[in-house]
Design an enzyme around this catalytic site. Structure first.
Site, PDB file in Angstrom:
ATOM      1  N   ASP A 368       0.858  -1.158   0.053  1.00  0.00           N
ATOM      2  CA  ASP A 368       0.131   0.074  -0.021  1.00  0.00           C
ATOM      3  C   ASP A 368       1.076   1.109   0.117  1.00  0.00           C
ATOM      4  OD1 ASP A 368      -2.656   0.646  -0.371  1.00  0.00           O
ATOM      5  OD2 ASP A 368      -3.007   0.705   1.789  1.00  0.00           O
ATOM      6  N   ASP A 446      -9.525  -3.224   2.828  1.00  0.00           N
ATOM      7  CA  ASP A 446      -9.441  -2.546   4.210  1.00  0.00           C
ATOM      8  C   ASP A 446     -10.324  -3.440   5.073  1.00  0.00           C
ATOM      9  OD1 ASP A 446      -7.543  -0.716   3.323  1.00  0.00           O
ATOM     10  OD2 ASP A 446      -9.309   0.630   2.528  1.00  0.00           O
TER      11      ASP A 446
END
Length: 555
Positions: A368, A446
């Site tokens: 990420d 997420d």
């Protein structure tokens, strides 16, 4: 669902922040009789341009409509000049920053880029244009035509962007959805683990039952009561590393071939979400007494209620696919399918130990951070690869500096987006309804990635009879990480990669609980999972022996 399907998990790995562009309003007015005014939607880069939040604080400029010219050279500037005017020019043929540089040198105060491809997101590397101060905004080609027809040629314009409310209730909805999905997914995984334990404790009688259940029934088919194959997939450390490598490759492929691969991802999402919704709902209706009658075809049988349920799930997925660009209501279907997708993956993908969890969450955190914060140093336009993929090709129109394809009129087709997010409309943000419905977003990754750790904690609680201490603590840590994400989002006024806050919160909390309970060694190695895997292997070997010996016994 095994290793060959791991590339499909790209659907859950776009956790990048929202693009730095925002929507605003172009207010156009006519002084001459009778006075009139109209508002139009614009997009602008908030890191380039700061617009007033109210119309009363905005400055008006006389509009010079050059929407038939590109303004790629000073020769396109009219002889009457553009000093202290708002300039509208056609998009394409050169960089928007080159257009802005020419407009600013000739005294223009505002630059409107007229786009025939709909509203796009202004993105480019401004390192070579640090002296630019002129505001730049995109406006639709059709809106410029409507403006000329409604207000005439003598028009004054200004730009402003209404401020977001101090608290966005859509964040609360997303918080509830994410925490609910993670908690329910972990709990469902624990129920699956509990069933496995009960089955293994009954191992002596289970072997005898296997031998009886695997015999052919008098009708020629297999008995309905035979043991079902375990659908869970165990993520070993080697598979975790391979998984992350595949995700990196797929993200790069999407970056370079978005126009084609986006439809592949949409198709995969339709199939996977329909199957996930079926798995979730079928688990709920198992205790219902209605619809238990069965129908048979080609030596196969199925319950009537499951056939109706399969048809319903397919219909929901097809309706979403057909109306996926309808913002007013289809987000509800996408969220329902997304929740089912996340629940099914959290329950199905089993982490064997805390070591695998640390490797997975740690690598995805680095993934990420790299694709959000590091890749801007390598791309030509200074935008991250994650943001470019999340924004679609409209967000990367200036990536190569080449001319955009011109079309005779504005395209009304909505830009295809990857269906990998939970979407909730901003309920308190109605000032920009003419731009369409604004949404708050949360990526599937997420939810699923920390959810796998929550599910492992629940399974470990079941194995060690820990009264759900690990499960509850990790779920609370996930909720705290989400709150921290929203706080930083509100303070910094820009989208955040949620894993940056969720991974430390969940991993640190789980580690502290294991250390306090002096169970770190068994928590790290997976407790009784190695024994359980050994028992499963023994069961599979005996199944093979029983199957091979069956013809001889029948004789």
């Amino acid at each position: 669902m095994g290793l060959p399907l791991l590339p499909l998990l790209l659907l859950l790995l776009l956790q990048g922040p929202q693009i730095g562009a925002q929507e605003g309003i172009l207010h156009a007015s006519r002084d001459g009789p009778p006075p009139s005014s109209k508002d139009y939607c614009i997009t602008y880069n908030s890191s380039w341009t700061s617009l007033p939040t109210t119309l009363s604080n905005a400055t008006y400029y006389r509009l010079e409509n050059l929407s038939s010219l590109w303004l790629c050279s000073s020769s396109d500037v009219p002889s009457t000049g553009v000093k202290d005017k708002a300039l509208a020019v056609l998009d394409g043929n050169c960089s928007i920053l080159d257009k802005a540089s020419i407009a600013q040198k000739n005294g223009a105060k505002l630059l409107l880029i007229v786009s025939k491809n709909g509203l796009v997101l202004p993105a480019n590397n401004r390192s070579a244009h640090k002296d630019l101060t002129i505001p730049i905004a995109f406006v639709r080609y059709g809106d410029m035509i409507s403006m000329s027809q409604s207000l005439g040629n003598s028009i004054t314009v200004t730009l402003y962007s209404p401020a977001l409310p101090p608290f966005d209730y859509s964040m609360l909805v997303i918080f509830l959805i994410s925490v609910f999905t993670v908690a329910l997914g972990g709990y469902w995984s624990g129920l699956s683990e509990l069933k496995d334990i009960k089955r293994r404790r009954a191992w002596p009688s289970f072997r005898k039952m296997q031998r009886e259940d695997l015999r052919p029934s008098p009708s020629g088919g297999e008995r309905e009561g035979r043991r079902k194959k375990d659908d869970n997939v165990t993520f070993t450390p080697v598979i975790v590393v391979l998984f992350v490598v595949i995700c990196c490759v797929m993200l790069l492929l999407l970056y370079f071939f978005y126009m084609w691969l986006v439809y592949v991802i949409i198709s995969v999402f339709c199939l996977a979400s329909a199957m996930s919704l079926f798995n979730c709902l079928s688990a709920l209706i198992q205790n219902l007494s209605c619809g238990r009658c069965r129908v048979s075809c080609c030596n196969k049988s199925a319950e009537v209620r499951l056939l109706f349920l399969a048809g319903f799930c397919i219909a929901v997925s097809v309706i979403w696919a057909v109306y996926r660009n309808e913002d007013r209501w289809v987000w509800i279907l996408q969220d329902i399918l997304g929740i089912a997708f996340c629940l099914n993956f959290i329950k199905t993908l089993r982490m064997p130990n805390f070591k695998a969890c640390v490797i997975l969450l740690g690598l995805l955190l680095l993934y990420d951070v790299f694709f959000v914060f590091i890749t801007p140093f390598f791309t030509k336009n200074g935008e991250s690869i994650m943001v470019e993929v999340a924004a679609g090709p409209s967000g990367s129109g200036e990536k190569s500096g080449e001319s955009l394809v011109e079309v005779p009129a504005e395209s009304h087709a909505t830009q295809e987006k990857l269906p990998v997010v939970i979407r909730v409309p901003r309920l308190e943000y109605s000032a920009l309804t003419l731009c369409g419905m604004p949404f708050s977003l949360l990526g599937f990754g997420d939810i699923i990635v920390p959810g796998l750790l929550v599910a492992y904690c629940r399974r470990f609680d079941v194995r060690t009879s820990s009264s759900s201490i690990y499960y509850i603590s990790c779920t609370i840590a996930y909720a705290v990480g989400m709150v921290l994400t929203f706080v930083v989002l509100t303070l910094m006024k820009m989208g955040q990669p949620a894993l940056l806050y969720l991974v430390p919160c969940t991993l640190i909390t789980s580690s502290v609980i294991a250390w306090k309970r002096k169970e770190m060694k068994s928590f790290w190695n997976g407790g009784g999972y190695e024994i359980m895997e050994h028992v499963d292997n023994a069961a599979n070997e005996e199944n093979n022996i029983i199957t091979h010996d069956e013809p001889q016994e029948a004789q």
